[in-house]
Design a protein around this motif. Sequence first.
Motif, PDB file in Angstrom:
ATOM      1  N   VAL A 135       0.875  -1.176   0.130  1.00 59.59           N
ATOM      2  CA  VAL A 135      -0.123   0.028  -0.212  1.00 59.59           C
ATOM      3  C   VAL A 135       0.960   1.142  -0.092  1.00 59.59           C
ATOM      4  N   LEU A 136       1.788   1.330   0.770  1.00 58.38           N
ATOM      5  CA  LEU A 136       2.852   2.498   1.093  1.00 58.38           C
ATOM      6  C   LEU A 136       3.491   2.546  -0.586  1.00 58.38           C
ATOM      7  N   SER A 137       3.836   1.546  -1.240  1.00 54.71           N
ATOM      8  CA  SER A 137       4.514   1.686  -2.432  1.00 54.71           C
ATOM      9  C   SER A 137       3.391   1.947  -3.443  1.00 54.71           C
ATOM     10  N   LEU A 138       2.160   1.684  -3.433  1.00 49.70           N
ATOM     11  CA  LEU A 138       1.197   2.357  -4.418  1.00 49.70           C
ATOM     12  C   LEU A 138       1.311   3.847  -4.226  1.00 49.70           C
ATOM     13  N   TYR A 139       1.169   4.320  -2.917  1.00 51.05           N
ATOM     14  CA  TYR A 139       1.212   5.856  -2.696  1.00 51.05           C
ATOM     15  C   TYR A 139       2.390   6.287  -3.414  1.00 51.05           C
ATOM     16  N   TRP A 140       3.624   5.781  -3.413  1.00 52.87           N
ATOM     17  CA  TRP A 140       4.684   6.103  -3.698  1.00 52.87           C
ATOM     18  C   TRP A 140       4.680   6.113  -5.434  1.00 52.87           C
ATOM     19  N   HIS A 141       4.240   5.189  -5.849  1.00 56.31           N
ATOM     20  CA  HIS A 141       3.899   5.178  -7.413  1.00 56.31           C
ATOM     21  C   HIS A 141       3.039   6.042  -7.838  1.00 56.31           C
ATOM     22  N   PHE A 142       2.082   6.609  -6.971  1.00 55.09           N
ATOM     23  CA  PHE A 142       0.996   7.789  -7.196  1.00 55.09           C
ATOM     24  C   PHE A 142       1.916   8.799  -7.255  1.00 55.09           C
ATOM     25  N   VAL A 143       2.710   9.238  -6.291  1.00 49.51           N
ATOM     26  CA  VAL A 143       3.668  10.504  -6.166  1.00 49.51           C
ATOM     27  C   VAL A 143       4.361  10.363  -7.645  1.00 49.51           C
ATOM     28  N   ASP A 144       5.089   9.400  -7.995  1.00 51.96           N
ATOM     29  CA  ASP A 144       5.960   9.419  -9.141  1.00 51.96           C
ATOM     30  C   ASP A 144       5.147   9.616 -10.347  1.00 51.96           C
ATOM     31  N   ALA A 145       4.109   9.148 -10.503  1.00 49.54           N
ATOM     32  CA  ALA A 145       3.107   9.211 -11.788  1.00 49.54           C
ATOM     33  C   ALA A 145       2.472  10.755 -11.681  1.00 49.54           C
ATOM     34  N   ILE A 146       2.260  11.225 -10.680  1.00 50.97           N
ATOM     35  CA  ILE A 146       1.837  12.749 -10.381  1.00 50.97           C
ATOM     36  C   ILE A 146       3.024  13.562 -11.168  1.00 50.97           C
TER      37      ILE A 146
END
Length: 169
Positions: free
Chosen positions: A145-156
């Motif tokens: 779940v934390l990695s999904l947040y980080w991927h979201f930040v990267d995608a943004i």
Amino acid sequence: MAEAAIFIIFFVSYIFYLGKSLTGPTPAQVLELPIFGTVCLLSSSITVHWAVSALRKNNVRNCALGLASTVLLGALFMVSTAQEWYHLIYDEGLTIRTNLFGTTYYALVGLHASHVIIGLVMLSIALVATLSGRMKELHTERLEVLSLYWHFVDAIWVVVFLIVYVIGR
């Protein structure tokens, strides 16, 4: 979804006000492509994925290495952002009050930076838990779940990069 909606509002605002500043400086005059920071941040998606994959296999050592690498790359991104802001404020005279470009630029890039900082805090906590032996294979879903947040930040960041530094210049 709420975070995505907030970013969409900031993206639309940035695009709407692009070129409407009555005074300078303009994006073309002061912005340079933040290649180093972008490479660091996008590479951190690979290392956080590596950390999750390692924990899934109960390889705590590689999980810690992946998390440490992710934190380092994210911190390097923040250092590059801080250097850019220092240059814009002190060398170029661009502040949040200078013009519409300054207002929308710092609002959008600052919003993203705040999300990076939150992610770095959470990743650092996960790293400390891993190094202290409290992170086990059974915690894989939480790290995912934390990695999904980080991927979201990267995608943004990809969208911010395109709108601010490619289209906006």
